[in-house]
Design an enzyme around this catalytic site. Structure first.
Site, PDB file in Angstrom:
ATOM      1  N   HIS A   1       3.245   6.968  -6.779  1.00 40.11           N
ATOM      2  CA  HIS A   1       2.533   8.187  -7.151  1.00 40.11           C
ATOM      3  C   HIS A   1       3.486   9.390  -7.066  1.00 40.11           C
ATOM      4  CE1 HIS A   1      -1.677  10.322  -6.651  1.00 40.11           C
ATOM      5  NE2 HIS A   1      -1.159  10.510  -7.841  1.00 40.11           N
TER       6      HIS A   1
ATOM      7  N   HIS B   1       0.830  -1.214   0.000  1.00 41.77           N
ATOM      8  CA  HIS B   1       0.000   0.000   0.000  1.00 41.77           C
ATOM      9  C   HIS B   1       0.865   1.266   0.000  1.00 41.77           C
ATOM     10  CE1 HIS B   1      -3.480   2.570   1.183  1.00 41.77           C
ATOM     11  NE2 HIS B   1      -2.510   3.277   1.738  1.00 41.77           N
ATOM     12  N   GLU B   2       1.751   1.354   0.966  1.00 42.79           N
ATOM     13  CA  GLU B   2       2.558   2.572   1.073  1.00 42.79           C
ATOM     14  C   GLU B   2       3.435   2.754  -0.163  1.00 42.79           C
ATOM     15  OE1 GLU B   2       1.907   4.837   3.130  1.00 42.79           O
ATOM     16  OE2 GLU B   2       0.544   3.619   4.331  1.00 42.79           O
TER      17      GLU B   2
ATOM     18  N   HIS C   1       1.722   4.746  -2.778  1.00 44.99           N
ATOM     19  CA  HIS C   1       1.873   6.198  -2.614  1.00 44.99           C
ATOM     20  C   HIS C   1       3.243   6.629  -3.137  1.00 44.99           C
ATOM     21  CE1 HIS C   1      -1.714   6.954  -0.267  1.00 44.99           C
ATOM     22  NE2 HIS C   1      -1.366   6.131   0.703  1.00 44.99           N
TER      23      HIS C   1
HETATM   24 ZN   LIG Z   1      -2.508   5.301   2.267  1.00 47.26          ZN
END
Ligand SMILES: [Zn+2]
Length: 702
Positions: free
Chosen positions: A499, A492-493, A496
């Site tokens: 991104h 998940h991290e 980011h």
């Molecule tokens: Zn998050």
């Protein structure tokens, strides 16, 4: 989670530039870091370097802004908007480091400085946003924006500045501007207090256990660590169990002693509302009242209305509708799961009714009964380095063609922090990635990503981004074996981080994760899909001792159990989201006086007061919304998940894991930051709007 920068101002970045004359050259922030990609010179920072750099940085930017505002020349896009984008470099350098280290590696000096700075930074930001001459220039440009022959990103930047200033109070009367400044300054100080209380309370709340027997179920190593922790606090012979971030606590999964479980959960739930120095009840009441008053001053019925206007959700009714629609099916699911749990308790002749402290422990037994595996069977296949290199990084290589090389020559702020160069498919350096994976008592709970340097073509900068987790550190020489959730958090991290790293924009204001809050969790959630994607899972899920791949049957069971416990997960999340909305939808004259009483009435009223599933965060330790940037925005995870689930469907429809798919996702979405309307961006990526069905399917809500 993603953490916004300390300042929400016009971002400005570290680029090659002049040293700051007023700051002694010995101060490491005086100059742009000469390390690769302006990587922060962590070895040069000490507690006394931050304060002067902040003071000078605010002074420097204030002078730059006055110059822009008082420019005799008529406003142009360059002499006003671009000039603002370029301002505040020193302040940006120091705040990106300080803002992150005060969460990841804090100390008393940091906390004192944070308390001192919060109102000052808020006043600094207000001085810019409420500068009338400056706003007049922005407005003049905005009013003739169609005639300025700006490219699409520049035009959006101008519109964004106009919106930012109006939302910050630029249209208020002089007297109201003064009121607004006072609200902002008080709120900045209160949020700092809230977050410092949460960390101190977590440390102060550690559960003291008298005997080893009461910890049955925990591994010998974990019990030894608890004994050592107690000894370190002068409680020789006892055991200390740390309390972490969320309501649920990891040891609840394994503790066989029901009364220990009960005490641990009660300790967790009482954080911030049991009296004492770190009680957050008054802080919450003050924050919600001031936020409501500020919203009213700006012309909104509530803080939530103010916040949501600038999100993809747009208004409170859209959010209330989504939360209400999902509540009933989620609670129904949770009730079914509770019945399964009760059946196990009864079969064991437990003689008690399933309560919140029992859920995690018995749910694993249900998992064993239904899917014939338990969480502990997975852990040997989820060794940190393996998951990271052969899972997370491997997936990024397969999907996007990027590669990683660890380097040990750059300074770090803690010996556990690791650094990688990231290269694009053409071999050119794309970014630097930092991984700070282990829990520490001076680290904020949860997991988050942040940028030390954001990408911008205007500034000529490339990204330096970091991921932070809170994985318990094993004893020396022991492997770090992750739980399923920890492995998922790693993916998940890193979503980011992608991104941030793929950002390909001109202006800092739009870099990477600077998108609406209810959109920012979308790329990170999409990246979770690779964790269980067969080609990726087969590559990393190998036994840490034997190297044997995870047996196919276990793999199949993991996949089959994907919707397991979703009733619990969705319910605890919705309960927290509803609390967030209800607190922030109150007008100032309706703020209650009893925090816990209000909390229970809200949950009851929403039909989500199912005792075995307490909210993921209770009000008094809900940092996302009272200290972080998620106020009236916690719903955003689910809102983003609609896009995520629809995107997973797109990948699957198009043949799954491939460079072609990855490149399209990167080009249409991940590289664009905030340069476009988020929903328009999604439409261009997907060819249509997102449907909700894949989300309902995934969460077992159909
Ligand atoms: Zn998050």
């Amino acid at each position: 989670m993603f953490r916004p920068k300390l300042l929400v101002l016009a971002a400005s970045l570290a680029v090659a530039g002049l040293a700051n004359a007023a700051l002694p050259a010995s101060n490491p922030f005086a100059e742009v870091s000469k390390l690769p990609l302006n990587y922060p010179a962590f070895d040069k920072f000490s507690n006394d370097t931050y304060g002067p750099a902040f003071e000078e940085g605010m002074k420097e930017q204030a002078a730059e802004i006055v110059k822009i505002a008082n420019n005799k020349a008529a406003p142009t896009f360059d002499n006003t908007i671009v000039a603002m984008e370029r301002s505040g470099r020193l302040l940006d350098r120091v705040s990106s480091v300080f803002g992150n280290l005060s969460g990841a590696n804090t100390n008393d000096a940091f906390e004192a400085l944070n308390r001192e700075l919060a109102p000052k930074l808020s006043a600094h930001s207000d001085a810019i946003r409420l500068n009338e001459k400056l706003y007049a220039r922005i407005k003049a440009l905005y009013d003739k924006r169609d005639k300025l022959k700006l490219d699409a990103e520049s035009k959006r930047l101008l519109e964004r500045y106009h919106t930012d200033f109006v939302r910050a109070g630029a249209k208020l009367s002089a007297a109201d501007k003064e009121k607004l400044k006072a609200y902002n300054s008080q709120l900045a100080a209160l949020s700092t207090t809230f977050s410092q209380n949460v960390l101190k309370e977590a440390n102060a709340s550690a559960l003291v256990v008298d005997t080893r027997a009461e910890l049955a179920g925990m591994s010998d190593k974990a019990i030894d660590a608890a004994a050592a922790a107690a000894k370190a606090k002068g409680m020789d012979g006892k055991f200390l169990i740390a309390v972490s971030n969320t309501t649920g606590q990891a040891p609840l999964e394994v503790l066989t002693n029901r009364s220990t479980r009960e005490r641990l959960l009660a300790t967790s739930l009482a954080r911030g509302s049991r009296g004492g120095d770190f009680d957050n009840r008054d802080v919450v009441l003050k924050i919600t009242k001031l936020r409501a008053e500020r919203a009213a001053l700006l012309g909104y019925p509530s803080h939530a209305a103010y916040q949501l206007e600038d999100q993809t959700a747009h208004d409170t009714s859209a959010v209330n509708k989504l939360l209400a629609e999902l509540t009933k099916p989620a609670v129904n699911n949770a009730r079914k799961e509770a019945a399964d749990i009760q059946a196990v308790i009864d079969a064991e002749k437990g003689g008690f009714t399933n309560a919140a402290q029992d859920w995690a422990y018995y749910t694993d037994k249900v998992r064993q009964a239904k899917y014939a595996f338990d969480q502990n069977q997975l852990k040997p296949y989820f060794e940190l380095d393996n998951v990271l290199h052969n899972g997370v990084f491997f997936a990024a290589t397969k999907v996007f063609g990027i590669t990683f090389k660890e380097r040990k020559d750059l300074p770090v702020y803690h010996p556990d922090v690791r650094v990688w160069d990231v290269f694009d498919a053409d071999g050119k350096q794309l970014a630097i990635f930092l991984g700070d994976f282990y829990a520490r008592s001076n680290k904020r709970g949860g997991a988050w990503m942040n940028a030390y340097v954001s990408q911008s073509k205007l500034m000529g900068t490339k990204p330096v981004v970091a991921n932070h987790l809170n994985i318990p550190k094993p004893s020396a020489g022991e492997p770090t074996l992750l739980t399923y959730d920890e492995a998922r958090t790693l993916f998940h991290e890193f979503g980011h981080a992608l991104h941030g790293m793929f950002s390909d924009v001109k202006y800092p204001r739009f870099a990477g994760t600077r998108v609406p809050r209810d959109f920012v969790e979308f790329p990170s959630q999409v990246n979770e899909m690779w964790m269980t994607w067969p080609e990726i899972l087969n590559n990393y899920a190998k036994h840490y001792q034997t190297g044997a791949p995870m047996p196919k049957e276990l793999l199949d069971k993991v996949q089959a159990s994907a919707k397991f416990n979703e009733g619990f997960r969705t319910t605890e999340y919705l309960a927290a989201s509803i609390l967030d909305q209800r607190w922030h939808q109150l007008p100032a004259d309706k703020i209650p006086t009893d925090v816990l009483g209000f909390e229970s009435s809200v949950l009851k009223d929403a039909g989500i007061d199912f005792a075995p599933v307490p909210p993921r965060y209770r009000t008094t330790y809900f940092s996302h919304v009272f200290a972080g940037g998620y106020s009236a925005g916690y719903y955003g995870y689910l809102w983003s998940e609609k896009l995520d689930a629809d995107t997973v469907e797109w990948f699957t429809e198009n043949g799954g894991l491939s460079r072609k798919n990855g490149d399209h996702f990167r080009k249409a979405l991940l590289s664009k930051g905030g340069t476009m309307d988020a929903m328009q961006m999604y439409r261009e990526f997907r060819g249509r709007d997102a449907k909700i069905d894949p989300l309902l399917e995934r969460r077992g809500l159909k």
